[in-house]
Motif scaffolding. Structure first.
Motif, mmCIF file in Angstrom:
data_model
loop_
_atom_site.group_PDB
_atom_site.id
_atom_site.type_symbol
_atom_site.label_atom_id
_atom_site.label_comp_id
_atom_site.label_asym_id
_atom_site.label_seq_id
_atom_site.Cartn_x
_atom_site.Cartn_y
_atom_site.Cartn_z
ATOM 1 N N PHE A 1 11.738 7.204 4.782
ATOM 2 C CA PHE A 1 12.695 6.311 4.027
ATOM 3 C C PHE A 1 12.267 4.801 4.126
ATOM 4 N N LEU A 2 11.898 4.121 5.038
ATOM 5 C CA LEU A 2 11.418 2.826 5.075
ATOM 6 C C LEU A 2 10.086 2.834 4.099
ATOM 7 N N GLY A 3 9.333 3.997 4.021
ATOM 8 C CA GLY A 3 7.996 3.799 3.391
ATOM 9 C C GLY A 3 8.572 3.903 1.772
ATOM 10 N N ILE A 4 9.366 4.429 1.314
ATOM 11 C CA ILE A 4 9.855 4.269 -0.211
ATOM 12 C C ILE A 4 9.660 2.945 -0.630
ATOM 13 N N LYS A 5 9.906 2.085 0.187
ATOM 14 C CA LYS A 5 9.745 0.608 -0.249
ATOM 15 C C LYS A 5 8.541 -0.025 0.212
ATOM 16 N N ILE A 6 8.107 0.224 1.524
ATOM 17 C CA ILE A 6 6.936 -0.505 2.218
ATOM 18 C C ILE A 6 5.748 0.054 1.634
ATOM 19 N N ILE A 7 5.728 1.407 1.399
ATOM 20 C CA ILE A 7 4.372 1.947 0.852
ATOM 21 C C ILE A 7 4.152 1.537 -0.676
ATOM 22 N N ALA A 8 5.333 1.578 -1.310
ATOM 23 C CA ALA A 8 5.272 1.416 -2.780
ATOM 24 C C ALA A 8 4.856 0.104 -3.017
ATOM 25 N N GLU A 9 4.903 -0.875 -2.006
ATOM 26 C CA GLU A 9 4.921 -2.251 -2.153
ATOM 27 C C GLU A 9 3.857 -2.873 -1.556
ATOM 28 N N MET A 10 2.910 -2.080 -0.754
ATOM 29 C CA MET A 10 2.064 -2.361 0.021
ATOM 30 C C MET A 10 0.596 -3.079 -0.794
ATOM 31 N N PRO A 11 0.228 -4.044 -0.531
ATOM 32 C CA PRO A 11 -1.010 -4.663 -1.245
ATOM 33 C C PRO A 11 -2.186 -3.829 -0.305
ATOM 34 N N PRO A 12 -3.367 -3.630 -1.340
ATOM 35 C CA PRO A 12 -4.494 -3.006 -0.619
ATOM 36 C C PRO A 12 -5.021 -3.702 0.427
ATOM 37 N N HIS A 13 -5.023 -4.756 0.410
ATOM 38 C CA HIS A 13 -5.874 -5.494 1.508
ATOM 39 C C HIS A 13 -5.157 -5.568 3.013
ATOM 40 N N ARG A 14 -3.935 -4.840 2.995
ATOM 41 C CA ARG A 14 -3.222 -4.989 3.994
ATOM 42 C C ARG A 14 -3.037 -3.388 4.741
ATOM 43 N N ARG A 15 -3.738 -2.622 4.077
ATOM 44 C CA ARG A 15 -3.623 -1.202 4.470
ATOM 45 C C ARG A 15 -4.314 -1.019 5.967
ATOM 46 N N ALA A 16 -5.564 -1.286 6.225
ATOM 47 C CA ALA A 16 -6.199 -1.330 7.384
ATOM 48 C C ALA A 16 -5.768 -1.814 8.445
ATOM 49 N N ILE A 17 -5.400 -2.850 8.587
ATOM 50 C CA ILE A 17 -4.624 -3.611 9.509
ATOM 51 C C ILE A 17 -3.496 -2.861 10.137
ATOM 52 N N TRP A 18 -2.571 -2.610 8.980
ATOM 53 C CA TRP A 18 -1.382 -1.703 9.349
ATOM 54 C C TRP A 18 -1.708 -0.472 10.130
ATOM 55 N N PHE A 19 -2.677 0.142 9.623
ATOM 56 C CA PHE A 19 -3.093 1.745 9.969
ATOM 57 C C PHE A 19 -3.330 1.281 11.593
#
Length: 397
Positions: free
Chosen positions: A40-58
């Motif tokens: 449910f949080l990801g509906i917003k967070i993933i939809a608005e995630m900038p590409p350059h932040r993906r790896a560090i969040w991973f």
């Protein structure tokens, strides 16, 4: 990622009960609650995630998941189940981060099919590894943490590899569409524009997620109900066969350049999946299938529509309509309700089927979900076939 999520499910805990509820059910429910909240949080967070932040969040999320497994081992039962909630909360965002690297490309279906097959096969492999770790003499509470340690360095290496993937090319964009972040207004507008078809896919996906998760999380109980016990390799064997079949069926859709044809091919494969599920149930009732054949056919029947949603339907819907947006939003929308449905089923099982054979419970749900899903998919087909935005498309589609 499954090395941090699934190992604990290989331990049955069949004799351990707290507050009238099986301990394993408490563990799975707490993890799924965290996973569901993440969706449910990801509906917003993933939809608005900038590409350059993906790896560090991973990296951050995997670290939180492993720390949760350490605390799971250190905390007495049943209170340690709370740490599986935080484990699920961390891992629930991972799929969307990975999918963000893969969408909007000519090869997206093949890449996403490989991704889906990896977690189908991983489900069996991780259970086999967890069972082997217990054979080493590692206590059950420590087994998930030790198994996670085995996967930690490979996980970091593969996150780095993902971060090296270049963005979609101009050709990719022309054949599919430009992918962009989606704020709340964009998400709402997209959903209501296609609600008539999306709702059918969503409910089908909820039912499919419930059955797929029951099959995965209670695999030892299902195998025991079929007469198979004490064989850790059976998990890898069955899921390996399922994975290969699905990789062929779903991965080949990347060769269909016409987006409209690919979209309806995806719907056809989803319908085929539930037909296979119902056929396997019928043959099982007549006693003509071996346990391995039954589990493989059920796996193919459930994972085929599940994978088609991940790989083809949403990817090609965006490409077909040229709508601004990303697949992550749509995936987390259906995943959120899918896992919410699974949580409800886990609670209902304690009240409507206490102590009964788990295989019988699974078969009943499979019959109901199979027929309902077939009706929903056929209805969605007719809706999208008549929708004006799936008709008036650019000539390249």
């Amino acid at each position: 990622m499954y090395g941090f999520r699934k190992p604990f499910t290989v331990a049955e805990h069949s004799e351990t009960i707290f507050w009238g509820i099986h301990y394993k059910t408490i563990l799975i429910t707490m993890q799924v609650l965290g996973y569901t909240l993440a969706k449910f949080l990801g509906i917003k967070i993933i939809a608005e995630m900038p590409p350059h932040r993906r790896a560090i969040w991973f990296l951050i999320l995997i670290g939180l998941a492993q720390v949760s497994l350490l605390l799971l081992a250190l905390t007495p039962a049943p209170w340690n189940a709370l740490w599986l909630f935080s484990n699920g909360l961390a891992l629930g965002m991972v799929f969307g981060l990975v999918l963000g690297f893969l969408e909007g490309r000519q090869q997206t279906e093949a890449l996403a099919a490989g991704l889906c097959v990896s977690f189908i096969v991983a489900d069996g492999v991780v259970k086999s590894v967890g069972a082997e770790v217990m054979r080493w003499g590692v206590p059950i509470p420590w087994m998930p943490f030790v198994t996670g340690l085995l996967f930690l360095l490979p996980q970091i290496f593969f996150i780095w590899m993902l971060s090296q993937i270049p963005p979609p090319t101009e050709v990719d964009i022309s054949l599919r569409s430009q992918r962009s972040i989606m704020d709340k207004t964009a998400r709402d507008q997209f959903f209501w524009r296609y609600a008539g078809g999306l709702l059918g896919i969503l409910v089908m996906y909820v039912l499919c997620t419930i059955l797929r998760s029951l099959r995965a999380d209670f695999a030892p109980e299902l195998w025991r109900g079929l007469g198979i016990t004490g064989s850790p390799s059976i998990f890898t064997q069955s899921e390996g066969i399922v994975g290969l079949v699905l990789l062929f069926l779903v991965g080949t859709t990347c060769f269909i350049q016409n987006n409209r044809l690919a979209f309806f091919t995806g719907l056809s494969l989803a319908i085929l999946g539930f037909a296979v599920l119902l056929l396997s149930l019928q043959l099982q009732s007549k006693g003509v299938l071996s346990p391995l054949s039954f589990m493989v056919l059920v796996g193919v029947g459930l994972y085929l529509p599940y994978m088609v949603v991940h790989t083809t339907l949403f990817e090609r819907l965006l490409a077909l309509t040229r709508e601004p947006g990303n697949v992550g939003y749509l995936m987390y929308l259906v995943d959120a309700f899918g896992y919410l449905g699974y949580v409800l089923i886990m609670f209902l099982r304690q009240t409507i089927q206490p102590g009964e054979n788990f295989l019988d419970y699974f078969l009943l749900l499979a019959w109901l979900a199979g027929w309902i899903s077939l009706v929903l998919l056929i209805t969605a087909w007719h809706y999208f076939a008549r929708h004006p935005r799936t008709q008036l498309v650019p000539s390249s589609n």
